[in-house]
Design an enzyme around this catalytic site. Structure first.
Site, PDB file in Angstrom:
ATOM      1  NE  ARG A  32      23.852  97.356 113.617  1.00  0.00           N
ATOM      2  CZ  ARG A  32      24.880  98.145 113.137  1.00  0.00           C
ATOM      3  NH1 ARG A  32      25.173  99.109 112.249  1.00  0.00           N
ATOM      4  NH2 ARG A  32      26.653  98.354 113.896  1.00  0.00           N
ATOM      5  NE  ARG A  76      16.638 106.023 122.211  1.00  0.00           N
ATOM      6  CZ  ARG A  76      15.471 106.018 123.058  1.00  0.00           C
ATOM      7  NH1 ARG A  76      14.179 106.589 122.377  1.00  0.00           N
ATOM      8  NH2 ARG A  76      15.551 105.044 124.055  1.00  0.00           N
ATOM      9  NE  ARG A 116      26.295  99.073 124.588  1.00  0.00           N
ATOM     10  CZ  ARG A 116      26.097  99.173 123.355  1.00  0.00           C
ATOM     11  NH1 ARG A 116      26.569  98.077 122.431  1.00  0.00           N
ATOM     12  NH2 ARG A 116      26.819 100.449 122.571  1.00  0.00           N
ATOM     13  CD  GLU A 136      26.318 101.969 125.380  1.00  0.00           C
ATOM     14  OE1 GLU A 136      27.205 101.731 125.897  1.00  0.00           O
ATOM     15  OE2 GLU A 136      25.375 102.124 124.995  1.00  0.00           O
ATOM     16  CE1 TYR A 170      23.960 101.899 114.750  1.00  0.00           C
ATOM     17  CE2 TYR A 170      21.699 100.392 114.369  1.00  0.00           C
ATOM     18  CZ  TYR A 170      22.669 100.836 115.069  1.00  0.00           C
ATOM     19  OH  TYR A 170      23.335 100.445 115.816  1.00  0.00           O
TER      20      TYR A 170
HETATM   21  N1  UDP Z   1      20.026  93.923 120.266  1.00  0.00           N
HETATM   22  C1  UDP Z   1      19.632  93.541 120.975  1.00  0.00           C
HETATM   23  N2  UDP Z   1      19.928  93.044 121.322  1.00  0.00           N
HETATM   24  C2  UDP Z   1      21.163  92.488 121.537  1.00  0.00           C
HETATM   25  C3  UDP Z   1      21.591  92.970 120.975  1.00  0.00           C
HETATM   26  C4  UDP Z   1      21.197  94.291 119.868  1.00  0.00           C
HETATM   27  O1  UDP Z   1      18.077  93.470 120.196  1.00  0.00           O
HETATM   28  O2  UDP Z   1      21.479  92.278 122.938  1.00  0.00           O
HETATM   29  C5  UDP Z   1      19.188  94.585 118.607  1.00  0.00           C
HETATM   30  C6  UDP Z   1      19.095  96.313 119.419  1.00  0.00           C
HETATM   31  O3  UDP Z   1      18.064  97.019 118.605  1.00  0.00           O
HETATM   32  C7  UDP Z   1      20.450  97.238 118.402  1.00  0.00           C
HETATM   33  C8  UDP Z   1      20.589  96.053 117.012  1.00  0.00           C
HETATM   34  O4  UDP Z   1      20.098  94.706 117.575  1.00  0.00           O
HETATM   35  O5  UDP Z   1      20.352  97.845 118.142  1.00  0.00           O
HETATM   36  C9  UDP Z   1      22.299  96.271 116.860  1.00  0.00           C
HETATM   37  O6  UDP Z   1      22.644  96.058 117.716  1.00  0.00           O
HETATM   38  P1  UDP Z   1      24.591  96.071 117.503  1.00  0.00           P
HETATM   39  O7  UDP Z   1      24.869  95.966 118.362  1.00  0.00           O
HETATM   40  O8  UDP Z   1      25.259  96.271 116.051  1.00  0.00           O
HETATM   41  O9  UDP Z   1      24.300  97.895 117.839  1.00  0.00           O
HETATM   42  P2  UDP Z   1      25.673  98.846 118.198  1.00  0.00           P
HETATM   43  O10 UDP Z   1      26.521  98.314 118.659  1.00  0.00           O
HETATM   44  O11 UDP Z   1      25.792  99.815 117.363  1.00  0.00           O
HETATM   45  O12 UDP Z   1      24.391  99.990 119.285  1.00  0.00           O
END
Ligand code: UDP
Length: 373
Positions: free
Chosen positions: A172, A248, A278, A299, A347
């Protein structure tokens, strides 16, 4: 007889609207007391800030017809997702880009130098076909960046080792050898000016649609329905009779402050010893607005219990067999179409959810015709 749609999120709204336009009577049920599912937004009465109640939602897409569709129902404001990550005692730019690489390694690389550096000194080029999240990370960024930005965050977010997660989750995120810090690479990106609840409310606003809040789906609904579109959890439809699929859920610790708390909308925390993943500061999702006070969410991610709201399907490699059984049952279920992130246990982003909902509605209409035909 009518169409019953379970769930008033994007899937339900888009399907409901299309079928209502085609003359069907549509009942949209939602067990919660609001529409828009996990995209729900509301204005904080104290600060006036538009709050993304179930976490941040930034609309981004390459799909022209989806962009045309959503912008036909609400005004969108330009928004560029620029995420930061706190790791150790430094703040970095995400997704990993030239600024991140130079800051992290104390270098002044140009793009080609950074690419060569990562490929020759960091990336594990022996991994040719990455299967897991960890393999994907080690192949593309190597162990140092992986441990700093992905390993701890992912363990917190998913509650398992990155070796157990599919590579698709990391795919992603882009890896960039320039200073572009736009988290998304899609052509269109924006946030509805008056929030997602307003947008989805506009989609549902049709004389043939009745929305029933605080209304779980029951056998009575099933017996009256001509067809059901189910956007709740796939295993939940079947009473979890084969066992529960893993999801989750998130907990949000809300706090308010004066002024600007963190200077950006999303600050990730990569370190494993920081318990949250975050902090989101909601007024920064609406940079066209101005507010003296601010609303933030810390979060936390955890396993989804029976009474919790599911957010993310985990899709562990070992869950595949159970998922296949539920998918087969869903396929065999007459008069029911399973839709959306929870209904198909994938997802999905908002734009793909909408695109699929459009297809579901057209498929239904091509089989059944419009209500008048
Ligand atoms: N991820 C990570 N570190 C970060 C941001 C994302 O390891 O700082 C990984 C984490 O496993 C996450 C995935 O990348 O679930 C996808 O990130 P995304 O930002 O798409 O997640 P969302 O905003 O959908 O929760």
């Amino acid at each position: 007889m009518s169409i019953v749609i379970v769930g008033a999120g994007f899937s339900g709204a888009v399907i409901g609207r299309r079928l209502a336009d085609a003359g069907y009577r549509v009942d949209v049920l939602d067990s919660r007391d609001h529409i828009a599912g996990n995209c729900h937004t509301h204005r904080c009465p104290d600060t006036g800030v538009m709050v993304h109640a179930y976490g941040p939602h930034i609309f981004h897409t390459d799909i022209q017809k989806v962009w045309d569709y959503v912008t036909g129902f609400a005004e969108f404001m330009p928004y560029r997702n620029q995420v930061k990550s706190t790791v150790g005692d430094a703040v970095y730019s995400l997704p990993i880009n030239l600024h991140t690489i130079n800051q992290f390694f104390g270098k002044t690389f140009r793009p080609d130098e950074a690419r060569a550096f990562i490929e020759s000194t960091q990336a594990d080029t022996s991994i040719t076909d990455p299967q897991s999240f960890e393999e994907q990370a080690l192949r593309f960024v190597g162990p140092a960046l992986y441990e700093a930005f992905f390993k701890g965050y992912t363990e917190k977010q998913w509650g398992c080792a990155p070796t157990e997660l599919p590579a698709s989750i990391l795919k992603r995120l882009p890896l960039r050898f320039n200073y572009n810090d736009n988290y998304f690479a899609h052509k269109y990106q924006g946030i509805p000016k008056e929030g997602y609840t307003n947008l989805i409310g506009n989609i549902l606003d049709h004389p043939n649609i009745d929305v029933h809040l605080n209304t779980p789906f029951s056998n009575a609904h099933a017996s009256r329905a001509d067809h059901v579109f189910w956007s709740g959890p796939l295993d939940g439809y079947f009473g979890e009779k084969l066992g529960r699929l893993g999801y989750r859920t998130l907990d949000f610790e809300r706090f308010t402050s004066d002024g600007d708390w963190q200077g950006c909308a999303v600050m990730n925390y990569g370190d494993p010893d920081v318990p949250y993943t975050r902090i989101t500061e909601h007024k920064h999702f609406a940079p066209w607005e101005s507010h003296d006070s601010t609303v933030c969410y810390r979060e936390y991610s955890r396993a989804c219990g029976a009474d919790d709201i599911p957010y993310y399907p985990i899709r562990l490699v070992e869950e595949k067999a159970l998922l296949s059984q539920y998918e087969a049952m869903a396929q065999a279920e007459e008069g029911v179409t399973f839709v959306g992130r929870l209904g198909t246990y994938r997802y999905l982003d908002m734009d793909v959810t909408i695109a699929e909902a459009m297809v579901h509605a057209e498929t239904f209409l091509s089989r059944r015709g419009t209500a008048a035909s």
